[in-house]
Design a protein around this motif. Structure first.
Motif, PDB file in Angstrom:
ATOM      1  N   LYS A 378     -24.943   1.461 -45.365  1.00 47.41           N
ATOM      2  CA  LYS A 378     -23.707   1.496 -46.094  1.00 47.41           C
ATOM      3  C   LYS A 378     -24.190   2.153 -47.800  1.00 47.41           C
ATOM      4  N   GLY A 379     -23.391   2.834 -48.268  1.00 46.33           N
ATOM      5  CA  GLY A 379     -23.597   3.632 -49.293  1.00 46.33           C
ATOM      6  C   GLY A 379     -24.974   4.551 -49.419  1.00 46.33           C
ATOM      7  N   ASP A 380     -25.396   4.782 -48.363  1.00 45.60           N
ATOM      8  CA  ASP A 380     -26.376   6.197 -48.006  1.00 45.60           C
ATOM      9  C   ASP A 380     -27.941   5.065 -48.716  1.00 45.60           C
ATOM     10  N   LYS A 381     -27.669   4.416 -48.390  1.00 45.89           N
ATOM     11  CA  LYS A 381     -28.892   3.462 -49.672  1.00 45.89           C
ATOM     12  C   LYS A 381     -30.021   3.383 -47.840  1.00 45.89           C
ATOM     13  N   GLU A 382     -31.316   3.313 -48.406  1.00 44.67           N
ATOM     14  CA  GLU A 382     -31.510   2.731 -47.415  1.00 44.67           C
ATOM     15  C   GLU A 382     -32.880   1.769 -47.494  1.00 44.67           C
ATOM     16  N   ARG A 383     -32.909   0.510 -46.111  1.00 45.84           N
ATOM     17  CA  ARG A 383     -33.800  -0.108 -46.078  1.00 45.84           C
ATOM     18  C   ARG A 383     -34.750  -0.403 -44.718  1.00 45.84           C
ATOM     19  N   ARG A 384     -35.708  -0.739 -44.782  1.00 46.78           N
ATOM     20  CA  ARG A 384     -37.042  -0.466 -43.853  1.00 46.78           C
ATOM     21  C   ARG A 384     -37.070  -2.217 -43.039  1.00 46.78           C
ATOM     22  N   LEU A 385     -37.057  -1.448 -41.851  1.00 55.16           N
ATOM     23  CA  LEU A 385     -37.162  -3.010 -40.826  1.00 55.16           C
ATOM     24  C   LEU A 385     -38.551  -2.586 -40.260  1.00 55.16           C
ATOM     25  N   PRO A 386     -39.367  -3.866 -40.227  1.00 60.42           N
ATOM     26  CA  PRO A 386     -40.793  -3.725 -39.613  1.00 60.42           C
ATOM     27  C   PRO A 386     -40.232  -4.241 -38.532  1.00 60.42           C
ATOM     28  N   LEU A 387     -41.255  -3.667 -37.325  1.00 60.88           N
ATOM     29  CA  LEU A 387     -41.091  -3.687 -36.208  1.00 60.88           C
ATOM     30  C   LEU A 387     -42.308  -4.029 -35.501  1.00 60.88           C
ATOM     31  N   SER A 388     -42.617  -5.394 -34.923  1.00 62.95           N
ATOM     32  CA  SER A 388     -43.436  -5.568 -33.319  1.00 62.95           C
ATOM     33  C   SER A 388     -43.908  -4.913 -32.815  1.00 62.95           C
ATOM     34  N   ASN A 389     -45.126  -4.725 -32.128  1.00 57.47           N
ATOM     35  CA  ASN A 389     -45.349  -4.120 -30.853  1.00 57.47           C
ATOM     36  C   ASN A 389     -44.766  -3.871 -29.822  1.00 57.47           C
ATOM     37  N   GLU A 390     -44.770  -5.430 -29.700  1.00 60.38           N
ATOM     38  CA  GLU A 390     -43.857  -5.543 -28.938  1.00 60.38           C
ATOM     39  C   GLU A 390     -41.993  -5.142 -28.600  1.00 60.38           C
ATOM     40  N   GLN A 391     -41.772  -5.439 -30.584  1.00 56.43           N
ATOM     41  CA  GLN A 391     -40.509  -4.164 -29.996  1.00 56.43           C
ATOM     42  C   GLN A 391     -40.685  -2.778 -29.940  1.00 56.43           C
ATOM     43  N   VAL A 392     -41.492  -1.853 -30.466  1.00 54.26           N
ATOM     44  CA  VAL A 392     -41.853  -0.799 -30.359  1.00 54.26           C
ATOM     45  C   VAL A 392     -41.827  -0.103 -29.044  1.00 54.26           C
ATOM     46  N   LYS A 393     -42.808  -0.885 -27.642  1.00 52.42           N
ATOM     47  CA  LYS A 393     -42.834  -0.506 -26.805  1.00 52.42           C
ATOM     48  C   LYS A 393     -41.197  -0.512 -25.649  1.00 52.42           C
ATOM     49  N   MET A 394     -40.049  -1.667 -26.295  1.00 50.72           N
ATOM     50  CA  MET A 394     -39.309  -1.930 -25.375  1.00 50.72           C
ATOM     51  C   MET A 394     -38.788  -0.678 -25.894  1.00 50.72           C
ATOM     52  N   ILE A 395     -38.849  -0.130 -27.792  1.00 54.01           N
ATOM     53  CA  ILE A 395     -37.968   1.267 -27.796  1.00 54.01           C
ATOM     54  C   ILE A 395     -38.603   2.717 -26.921  1.00 54.01           C
ATOM     55  N   SER A 396     -39.817   2.238 -27.083  1.00 53.65           N
ATOM     56  CA  SER A 396     -40.506   3.084 -26.121  1.00 53.65           C
ATOM     57  C   SER A 396     -39.902   3.408 -24.949  1.00 53.65           C
ATOM     58  N   ASP A 397     -39.804   1.972 -24.258  1.00 56.19           N
ATOM     59  CA  ASP A 397     -40.210   2.271 -23.020  1.00 56.19           C
ATOM     60  C   ASP A 397     -38.503   2.732 -22.061  1.00 56.19           C
ATOM     61  N   TYR A 398     -37.411   2.353 -22.929  1.00 57.82           N
ATOM     62  CA  TYR A 398     -36.293   3.230 -23.025  1.00 57.82           C
ATOM     63  C   TYR A 398     -35.417   4.737 -22.825  1.00 57.82           C
TER      64      TYR A 398
END
Length: 398
Positions: A378-398
């Motif tokens: 909201k408001g074009d504000k950036e925020r960074r959210l950390p990802l675990s290796n397991e979460q990165v794999k889940m996204i890559s699998d999809y």
């Protein structure tokens, strides 16, 4: 579930004889009815001259529609909950097409209200209803420090009590409104004279600012805490519920006031002082300099709307178990990512929809490489959210 129309004629919801009776008492819609209930609490039905079973029927109907916009005061809600018990000891009438069966529990049907202990004769003689109250000469307000120029005053009142009666007469002929305003004016005048030992027309801004605090503490404080702050004990003000006004046990309050009752009390007192100032009886209205905000006390209020839709741990466990049992497919992979982004990372729906794989990048944190997804919120504000290796794999699998 659809919301009730609070401005619609009551005939839309209640049988004709009920709606016509309410209409004859200037209650034309649900909004009027709810206002009356908030002002009079559990005595609302008496001011309408309703039979007890009809009043119980209306209350039961309102309780059954609480998910459609009906919000009852705490004391009335407690009464409504009692009506849902299988052996409630009073008749419940037919009001809106629903047949409520009469059931009686002999053990509770003749239950008496216990007398509250601790009333002293000297206290009892001071606290009487407005119509019987004899204001001590010292506090009658004839020479109040906040009195306006008597030559320019539009009221014929000589003292504070007469001024209050003038205000009540100006409130119109609606008996329910009159009763509600009289109750709050009565409480405030008694408080000014007996607790503050000051005429109403001599109260300072600091005095008036204390009234809300006094209402918040009444019936909620220990005697020790109360006695350290106020002059009169709580037993001076609290008495048995539904005591007749002619009884020596009558008191202005029967329990601690709910948020809505405190709000009504302060609103009415503000209107009283505004009237007295505008008619020239008072020089200034101290409540003009006091915030009208009525704070919620601990345990009051209701959770935010979104909290009502939260799932318990057991419900989440069941959802995740169901997801794991699904056969491997693109649909399962997509659901996993949706739960990851929404539940795991707390992303908004719009952020999830607009998310791109290019938002994911490695960053060097403390000498270690950590994966982050950068979200434009909201408001074009950036925020960074950390990802675990397991979460990165889940996204890559999809």
């Amino acid at each position: 579930m659809s919301q009730l129309d609070f401005d619609a004629p009551l005939s839309q919801y209640f049988f004709e004889d009920v709606s016509e009776h309410l209409k004859s008492n200037e209650i034309y819609n649900l909004d009027d009815l709810m206002d009356l209930i908030y002002i009079n609490d559990n005595n609302w039905w008496k001011s309408l001259h309703l039979e007890k079973e009809t009043a119980n029927g209306i209350l039961k109907w309102l309780y059954d529609h609480r998910l459609e916009g009906v919000e009852l005061p705490d004391s009335v809600l407690k009464k409504a909950i009692e009506l849902t018990k299988p052996y409630y000891g009073h008749k419940i009438g037919v009001v809106a097409g629903a047949q409520f069966t009469e059931v009686v529990n002999p053990e509770t049907h003749f239950k008496k209200v216990p007398q509250r202990a601790g009333f002293m004769h000297s206290e009892r003689s001071q606290i009487v209803p407005l119509e019987s109250f004899k204001v001590p000469d010292l506090f009658n307000g004839r020479e109040g420090t906040n009195r306006g120029d008597k030559a320019n005053c539009q009221l014929s009142a000589e003292d504070d009590l007469q001024a209050i009666h003038s205000w009540l007469k100006a409130r119109g002929k609606n008996q329910n409104t009159q009763a509600a305003y009289k109750k709050e004016a009565e409480r405030f005048l008694l408080w000014a004279i007996i607790e503050k030992r000051t005429a109403l027309s001599s109260l300072t801004l600091e005095d008036c600012a204390e009234y809300l605090t006094w209402l918040e503490m009444l019936g909620r404080s220990s005697d020790e805490t109360w006695g350290a702050r106020w002059n009169q004990p709580q037993s001076t003000w609290l008495g048995p519920k539904n005591t007749t006004r002619s009884s020596g046990a009558w008191r202005p309050f029967s329990s601690a006031l709910s948020y809505s009752s405190r709000k009504i009390a302060m609103t009415v007192v503000r209107q009283l002082f505004s009237f007295l100032q505008k008619t020239g009886y008072l020089k200034m209205n101290p409540f003009d300099q006091i915030s009208p905000k009525i704070p919620l006390l601990p345990g009051e209020g209701k959770p935010k709307e979104y909290a009502d839709r939260s799932l318990s741990k057991e419900q989440w466990d069941e959802i995740l178990a169901y997801l794991e049992a699904m056969p491997e497919s693109i649909q399962k992979a997509r659901l996993k990512v949706i739960l990851l982004l929404g539940k795991g990372l707390g992303m908004r729906c719009s952020e999830m929809i607009n998310a791109r794989s290019s938002w994911i990048a490695a960053r060097n944190i403390g000498g270690s490489s950590v994966m982050f997804i950068t979200v434009i919120g909201k408001g074009d504000k950036e925020r960074r959210l950390p990802l675990s290796n397991e979460q990165v794999k889940m996204i890559s699998d999809y």
